[in-house]
Design an enzyme around this catalytic site. Structure first.
Site, PDB file in Angstrom:
ATOM      1  N   TYR A 230     -29.395 -46.528 -89.450  1.00  0.00           N
ATOM      2  CA  TYR A 230     -28.640 -45.435 -88.839  1.00  0.00           C
ATOM      3  C   TYR A 230     -27.196 -45.872 -88.643  1.00  0.00           C
ATOM      4  CZ  TYR A 230     -27.862 -41.541 -85.497  1.00  0.00           C
ATOM      5  OH  TYR A 230     -27.415 -40.415 -84.854  1.00  0.00           O
ATOM      6  N   CYS A 231     -26.264 -45.067 -89.142  1.00  0.00           N
ATOM      7  CA  CYS A 231     -24.832 -45.308 -88.953  1.00  0.00           C
ATOM      8  C   CYS A 231     -24.477 -46.696 -89.487  1.00  0.00           C
ATOM      9  CB  CYS A 231     -24.460 -45.120 -87.480  1.00  0.00           C
ATOM     10  SG  CYS A 231     -22.678 -45.133 -87.168  1.00  0.00           S
ATOM     11  N   VAL A 232     -23.814 -47.543 -88.691  1.00  0.00           N
ATOM     12  CA  VAL A 232     -23.439 -48.869 -89.181  1.00  0.00           C
ATOM     13  C   VAL A 232     -24.671 -49.734 -89.416  1.00  0.00           C
ATOM     14  CG1 VAL A 232     -23.114 -49.863 -86.878  1.00  0.00           C
ATOM     15  CG2 VAL A 232     -21.883 -50.827 -88.806  1.00  0.00           C
TER      16      VAL A 232
ATOM     17  N   GLY B 124     -27.154 -48.612 -90.978  1.00  0.00           N
ATOM     18  CA  GLY B 124     -27.431 -48.265 -92.366  1.00  0.00           C
ATOM     19  C   GLY B 124     -26.490 -48.969 -93.323  1.00  0.00           C
TER      20      GLY B 124
ATOM     21  N   LEU C  62     -29.213 -42.978 -92.582  1.00  0.00           N
ATOM     22  CA  LEU C  62     -28.896 -41.824 -91.747  1.00  0.00           C
ATOM     23  C   LEU C  62     -27.418 -41.871 -91.363  1.00  0.00           C
ATOM     24  CD1 LEU C  62     -32.016 -42.000 -89.376  1.00  0.00           C
ATOM     25  CD2 LEU C  62     -31.801 -40.811 -91.580  1.00  0.00           C
TER      26      LEU C  62
END
Length: 608
Positions: A344-346, A348, A372
């Site tokens: 998720y985000c960083v 990811g 994500l």
């Protein structure tokens, strides 16, 4: 609504009655209390700076002046251009003045200023249009805002980064100087202050002083009633155990809620910029709980809130001691060597880099990856790029002299991206109306900021935001050159349509960096609400289309999409089944036979 109901009123004593102080003695007493608390706030701001313990940020005021000076230079270097700019502004004020005169006279009022945002929540009170004084303030503010934005838009010779910064800084300044942010220029605030004889300001300045003290000289703006939430009690409550830990992270395994589970486990890599329980907020909003209910064995990496001990932990450490440690834990707890990974985000971005890193090392345990709101190509990374250039990186490095960046700085940076929604409404409500914010789980999580380890944060800012090394194959971790095109792992790549942190265009462009199949999906709403969207709520929608490919622009991709109402979660779960198959095994208890649980989920690291 009739024209007479919306036209500013004329001289009418009844109109001014709500703005007259009724109890001067009480008003003076409350003003004294307000000044007392304001003095405490000043002390809370000054003392850490006198001791050298506070560093201002994330905006460098010198950079603001330097950037806007570049815009001013364009207009002032040519007298004709300068006269053009001044004439445009003066003509706008003249039009406002003429409308005011026509309102007082019997003549029909002229139409309002174009773009005056009738639905702007800041000016919802009817007095902004009914009262001559407040109507003038509103229209003058709208005029000046549009004029200042136009100066930036039309300034020639600015490089793209400088223009982006100028647009951002002008937006911050115009949001800050809105007449809705001041008692004497906001009719609703003015009336409330008079009605309460200033008690609202006394309460508000007390909270202001408390929030400055809590932030050690930096305003820690309260956006939610923090007393109503406790992690592990009414947030992050999905049953599970911490089954492994090291000095960088804990690995949480969640208890099964079905008699059988899919064979392949899931390992989640959350962002270290925020805490992982956004994915386990409440039982009704928990993505983790929903996955467990679908029969998934779920593990999550819970990053520690770093301090001086973690100053030298870089991306390679976060991969080896985080994701690889998680993969090893999954194998010990379940006996499985194939994993579906989620970032998720960083988190990811780290996962994407780790896919190439692990492949180069001969580690093929991650068999599918879900990203994500994740960027790997940072050319279109949005307003966060405003905070990243050589000068500002030097300032950030100086601010991390203790080995980490204080979490308040990052929280402020994210709030500034949407200051009109996340800063000024709360400033007005908390400190001018003197009201405690309502309990809101999402904003409680948003304020639960984490620190950034120095080596990790500087590596991220330089290699991703400043130099965009990851997507171009120029990032190096240890002895490995990271080549995303070598990744043939199937990827589910989710963007959100209104994302201000990882814009959908940026996520789409990153899809082309991978060598394997990519399912690109866009969901409605933004960076958080678009992801945390349980099917039971029936909110928003998502769009699916062809696999991103060279020559297919983001705009062209949109023309080939199909819209589906509701949550993207079921679409993702169906994709997961395609990757891992339908085989199920007996439900697994946390730790299995080899790992003794350390403590209950969500663990102590997320509470630090």
């Amino acid at each position: 609504m009739s024209e007479s109901a919306t036209r500013p009123s004329r001289d009418d004593a009844a109109d001014f009655a709500p703005y007259a102080v009724r109890d001067p003695e009480a008003f003076a007493r409350n003003m004294a209390h307000m000044l007392e608390h304001l003095g405490k706030a000043a002390s809370a701001w000054v003392e850490p700076r006198e001791r050298g313990e506070a560093v201002d940020g994330p905006v460098s005021y010198g950079d603001v002046v330097s950037t806007l000076s570049r815009v001013a230079e364009y207009w002032l270097n040519d007298p004709v251009r300068a006269l053009e700019a001044q004439t445009g502004l003066m003509a706008g004020f003249f039009n406002i003045w003429m409308r005011s005169l026509q309102t007082v006279s019997t003549e029909p009022a002229a139409p309002p200023v174009p773009g005056s945002a009738p639905n702007d929540k800041r000016f919802a009170d009817e007095e902004w249009r009914r009262n001559l004084f407040f109507n003038f303030l509103r229209e003058a503010y709208t005029l000046v805002t549009q004029w200042a934005q136009g100066l930036v838009d039309r300034a020639e010779g600015l490089d793209p980064h400088t223009r982006q910064k100028a647009i951002f800084y002008v937006r911050q300044i115009t949001n800050a100087i809105s007449p809705s942010n001041f008692v004497l220029t906001n009719p609703e605030l003015f009336r409330e202050t008079v009605a309460e004889n200033g008690a609202n300001l006394a309460r508000g300045m007390k909270m202001f002083a408390e929030d400055l003290a809590k932030g050690a000289g930096t305003l820690k703006l309260r956006q939610s009633d923090a007393s109503r939430f406790r992690v592990g009690d009414n947030l992050a409550t999905t049953p599970g155990k911490v089954v492994a830990q090291n000095e960088l992270c804990q690995i949480v395994q969640y208890a099964p809620l079905t008699e059988t589970v899919y064979r392949r486990p899931i390992l989640i890599s959350p962002p270290w910029i925020n805490k992982f329980y956004i994915l386990d907020l409440t039982p009704e909003k928990s993505l983790i709980r929903w996955l467990v209910e679908q029969g998934r064995t779920v593990f999550v990496v819970s990053w520690i809130n770093p301090d001086e001990r973690h100053a030298d932990k870089d991306w390679q450490a976060y991969i080896e001691e985080g994701l690889v440690f998680g993969l090893d834990t999954v194998r010990e707890a379940t006996g499985e060597t194939e994993v579906d990974a989620v970032g998720y985000c960083v988190g990811g971005t780290l996962l994407a880099a780790s896919l190439a890193y692990l492949k180069a090392k001969g580690d093929h345990r991650i068999r599918s990856a879900t990203l994500l709101t994740t960027q790997v190509d940072f050319r279109h990374a949005g307003d966060l790029k405003v905070f990243v250039d050589e000068e500002q990186l030097a300032e950030i490095e100086k601010a991390m002299s203790r080995g980490y960046l204080d979490g308040t700085k990052m929280a402020t940076a994210f709030n500034l991206l949407r200051s009109g929604d996340l800063i000024w409404p709360y400033f007005v409500n908390n400190y001018l109306k003197g009201r405690e914010p309502l309990p809101f789980d999402l904003l409680f999580w948003n304020a639960d900021a984490t620190r950034m380890a120095k080596a990790n944060h500087l590596f991220y800012l330089r290699n991703c935001y400043l130099e965009n090394r990851l997507s171009r194959g120029r990032m190096r971790l240890g002895d490995v050159d990271i080549d995303l095109s070598s990744i043939d792992t199937p990827i589910y790549n989710l963007a959100t349509r209104e994302d201000h942190i990882a814009p959908a265009l940026s996520v789409y462009e990153g899809s082309g960096a991978f060598g394997g199949p990519v399912r690109f999906v866009v969901t409605g709403s933004g960076h958080i609400a678009g992801v945390v969207n349980p099917p039971a709520r029936g909110k928003y929608q998502f769009w699916t289309g062809p696999q991103p490919r060279e020559g297919l622009s983001f705009e062209a991709w949109w023309t080939e999409t199909n819209e589906t109402k509701g949550s993207w979660w079921p679409d993702w779960e169906a994709w997961l089944r395609e990757q891992s198959g339908e085989e199920r095994v007996a439900a697994r208890e946390p730790g299995g036979d080899k790992l003794a649980p350390i403590e209950d989920a969500p663990g102590s690291y997320v509470c630090s």
